[in-house]
Write a protein that holds these residues in place. Structure first.
Motif: not given
Length: 259
Positions: A36-44, A136-141
């Protein structure tokens, strides 16, 4: 004994090697939270660079870190013990440990990470930039994101022995031992002792806190002095020449005069 370490912003260059294999990482119970973190970080980091830098707390001079994060799934990976190169890891000097000390390090060290949750030093990961204090914008803290997965996975890693917690506050917030495990956990504070006008004054050190923690951990690993009970840790450090005080249960102060 399980030793909890912070990661380091300083990391070795990409070098060469196979890319990340998420399924090969230790603590497989964290796989879903990691993805979940990796996916959002790469997209960001694939999108608006300015927004990515703002979220990650990076300056314009650090824009290359955004591009690095965007390529995480294909970037070369290396063992975490080789990747981190900050003050604590330089003082620890994993690469120069003898064979017996390296075996102890592989068995006992656990590195916390805003991206990976926690990894063993043998886990192969790519260089990245994502601190434990990021929101992160989606996951949060990220600290909040990791609490439940780590609480489920880490008690088994700790076993029945003591836990030596050398983490900084941002990473301590990701998981705090509870109940019986909390009673087996020891945190370390480094204090500098100075004589000012004939009076001893002590202060908490920051940058050199990391170096002292790296050195004392190296000494414990080299001497094979990884105690099986929390109460023996202060004794083990004193035997290695450290000035250690116990201000309260589960707390050790290491007092240094030279940094």
């Amino acid at each position: 004994m399980l030793v909890l370490l912070p990661p380091s912003e300083g990391k070795a260059g990409d070098g060469a090697g196979a890319p990340l294999d998420p399924g090969s990482l230790s603590l497989p119970a964290l796989t879903g939270a990691r993805d979940a973190v990796l996916t959002e970080l790469v997209e960001l980091c694939t999108g608006d660079e300015v927004k990515a830098r703002e979220v990650l707390g990076l300056t314009e001079r650090q824009r290359s870190e955004v591009a690095r994060n965007a390529a995480l799934r294909s970037a070369p990976a290396r063992p975490a013990g080789e990747l981190y190169t900050g003050v604590l890891y330089d003082a620890l000097g994993l690469a120069s440990l003898d064979a017996a000390a390296r075996r102890r390090a592989r068995a006992s060290l656990l590195v916390f990470s805003g991206l990976w949750g926690a990894v063993r030093i043998t886990d192969r990961i790519p260089a990245y930039r994502c601190s434990g204090g990021v929101r992160l914008p989606g996951i949060g803290a990220l600290a909040a994101h990791w609490r439940e997965p780590l609480a489920a996975a880490l008690p088994a890693e700790a076993g029945s022995g003591p836990v030596l917690d050398l983490r900084s506050s941002a990473y301590a917030a990701m998981w705090r031992p509870t109940d019986e495990l909390a009673a087996r956990t020891v945190t370390v504070r480094v204090l500098q002792s100075r004589i000012v006008d004939g009076v001893e004054r002590r202060s908490v050190v920051s940058h050199f806190n990391k170096a002292t923690k790296g050195r004392l951990l190296r000494d414990l690993l080299t001497a094979g002095a990884l105690p099986r009970a929390p109460r023996r840790l202060a004794e083990a450090l004193r035997d290695l020449g450290y000035l250690v005080e116990t201000p309260g249960p589960g707390r050790l102060d290491v007092v240094v005069s030279e940094l």
